[in-house]
Write an enzyme that holds these catalytic residues in place. Structure first.
Site, PDB file in Angstrom:
ATOM      1  N   GLU A  83      62.085 -50.921 -38.107  1.00 46.06           N
ATOM      2  CA  GLU A  83      62.052 -49.511 -37.728  1.00 46.06           C
ATOM      3  C   GLU A  83      62.421 -49.353 -36.251  1.00 46.06           C
ATOM      4  OE1 GLU A  83      59.001 -46.727 -39.720  1.00 46.06           O
ATOM      5  OE2 GLU A  83      58.166 -47.108 -37.731  1.00 46.06           O
ATOM      6  N   CYS A  84      63.523 -48.666 -35.967  1.00 46.60           N
ATOM      7  CA  CYS A  84      63.960 -48.320 -34.613  1.00 46.60           C
ATOM      8  C   CYS A  84      64.168 -49.581 -33.765  1.00 46.60           C
ATOM      9  CB  CYS A  84      62.989 -47.352 -33.956  1.00 46.60           C
ATOM     10  SG  CYS A  84      63.731 -46.430 -32.581  1.00 46.60           S
ATOM     11  N   GLY A  85      63.199 -49.981 -32.955  1.00 51.45           N
ATOM     12  CA  GLY A  85      63.343 -51.204 -32.169  1.00 51.45           C
ATOM     13  C   GLY A  85      63.600 -52.410 -33.043  1.00 51.45           C
TER      14      GLY A  85
END
Length: 462
Positions: free
Chosen positions: A332-334
């Protein structure tokens, strides 16, 4: 369910909500209250400060992503041991989703949880107008229980009296003031406030902040107002209903200075179904934890630790082997950024990453995505089948380049910053990677689907 609770809200962003809420949490904790902290909305950074201030992991309360019933259940579950729950609001008190009639606002959460509200007013260059402002907030929504005001950035004692007396004539308690002290302002960075993992002097700062709060605010009165909160009716557990068949699996969760953005409720919901969480550090560990059947790499600031991440080849090999073998992996994201070929930082320096996702990340000077979105699943994945819908939140300064194949995209998005219908994320086999931050209570079938995928992998590899 009777429990003291209070919300610290602001007239607008930038009035000192996080500083004052965190200071109040720290001051109450130093009085040996068991404080459970909360943050309205999808923020990850502010809760990090709350956690350090109280020793309790802060939770997000998001009434746009999560239904009223589930929000009550999440609060009920996480606040059981607290002697006082302190909720930091988001933006201005009534500011919510622009197309949702105030959905997700601090006011909506306060009403759902029947929580008294203390309003922070920035008193700079203000006198009797503070009473007019208070009157407007007091009467804008008669269903909201506004019980007090805190005046921030007050220049002198006479200035304080000048604002305080007209407000109290309205029947609203003025619970104290904070003199203008720039040294007590929290530092900021490109995603907002500096995350606690990077704030080495935070404990010392919180001691100073708590002392200032103790000196200038009426903590006894604040606790009294919190204790007057209406009794909440117990809701029947649905999200946390005990399953007859425990999952009996372990999932590796990345958690260190680079990766620490998680809705703690997501992890609690996995634990409630029998999942054992095993933390690991992509920065420091040489391999994944033993005996795992799934991987969860959350958001954070990998761009701040690119040298360390790129040099830890051992954990990269361990991750590559696990993902290539089909171990269910949610990034997720990072986490998405970490799995790409490379990340180019703000200084245009390039660092190789895992290369599992055939694209590259380039940091940008301006915000690339921000806001709530409704996602429609484009490709069957470990969380949801194609056609399913879920709500989430985006907030990032980076761009994913050289990845435009719609066949591999995870979602099409509506809302946020960008055109409706835009593709987002990456799916391949048992890997799902996306910029989208998901609260699992938004569509709780994701929990069961993730666990089922991990169980199938465990059975196939045993």
């Amino acid at each position: 369910m009777s429990q003291p609770r209070i919300m610290i809200a602001g007239t607008q962003s930038g009035v000192g909500k996080t500083t004052l809420a965190t200071g109040l949490m720290a001051a109450m904790s130093r009085r040996e209250y068991i404080v459970q902290p909360y943050k309205v909305g999808p923020d990850y950074i502010d809760p990090g400060f709350h956690t350090v201030a109280t020793g309790k992991i802060s939770r997000n309360l998001d009434s746009w992503m999560v239904s009223k019933k589930h929000l009550l259940e999440l609060f009920q579950h996480s606040s059981q041991q607290a002697q006082i729950s302190i909720i930091e609001g988001v933006m201005g008190l009534f500011d919510g989703h622009r197309q949702g009639g105030g959905r997700g606002s601090s006011a909506e959460v306060a009403k759902i949880l029947s929580t008294p509200v203390i309003l922070i007013i920035d008193a700079q260059q203000m006198a009797q107008s503070g009473a007019a402002l208070t009157y407007g907030f007091q009467n804008y929504d008669p269903d909201l229980n506004l019980v007090g005001v805190i005046l921030n950035r007050v220049s002198s004692k006479s200035h304080y009296r000048m604002i305080k007396e007209p407000i109290e004539e309205l029947g609203v308690a003025v619970l104290g003031h904070i003199p203008q002290q720039e040294e007590l302002e929290l530092p900021e960075r490109h995603l907002g406030l500096v995350p606690t993992a990077e704030s080495n002097s935070l404990v010392e700062y919180l001691d100073e902040l708590a002392a200032s709060i103790e000196e200038h605010l009426d903590l006894d009165k604040i606790y009294q107002l919190a204790a007057q909160a209406e009794e909440l009716d117990l809701v029947e557990e649905e999200l946390f209903a005990v399953s007859e068949n425990e999952a009996e699996i372990s999932i590796a969760v990345a958690r260190d200075k680079a990766f620490n953005f998680y809705y703690e409720d997501n992890l609690d919901l996995l634990r409630a179904r029998g999942v054992k969480i095993k933390y690991f550090s992509p920065l420091q560990d040489n391999s994944l934890p033993p005996g795992i059947s799934g991987i969860y790499i959350g958001g954070g600031f990998p761009e701040s630790f690119l040298k360390e991440l790129s040099e830890n080849k051992s954990i990269q090999r361990s991750l590559k082997v696990a993902i290539s073998q089909g171990m269910p992996t949610y990034a997720e994201c990072g986490g998405l950024m970490y799995l790409t070929k490379k990340i180019v930082n703000f200084d245009q320096e390039s660092y190789p990453m895992l290369g599992i996702i055939p694209g590259s990340i380039v940091m940008q000077d301006s915000l690339q995505a921000m806001g709530y979105v409704e996602a429609t699943v484009e490709t069957d994945n470990i969380l949801l089948p194609a056609g399913a819908k879920i709500r989430g939140h985006e907030f990032h300064y980076s761009r994913l380049l050289n990845l435009s194949n719609k066949l591999d995209s995870a979602y099409s998005l509506k809302g946020g910053k960008g055109e409706d219908g835009r593709w987002e994320g990456f799916v391949k086999d048992n890997l799902l990677a996306s910029y989208l931050h998901l609260h699992f209570a938004s569509n709780s079938t994701v929990i069961d689907n993730f666990i089922e995928a991990c169980q199938k992998f465990k059975q196939g590899s045993s």
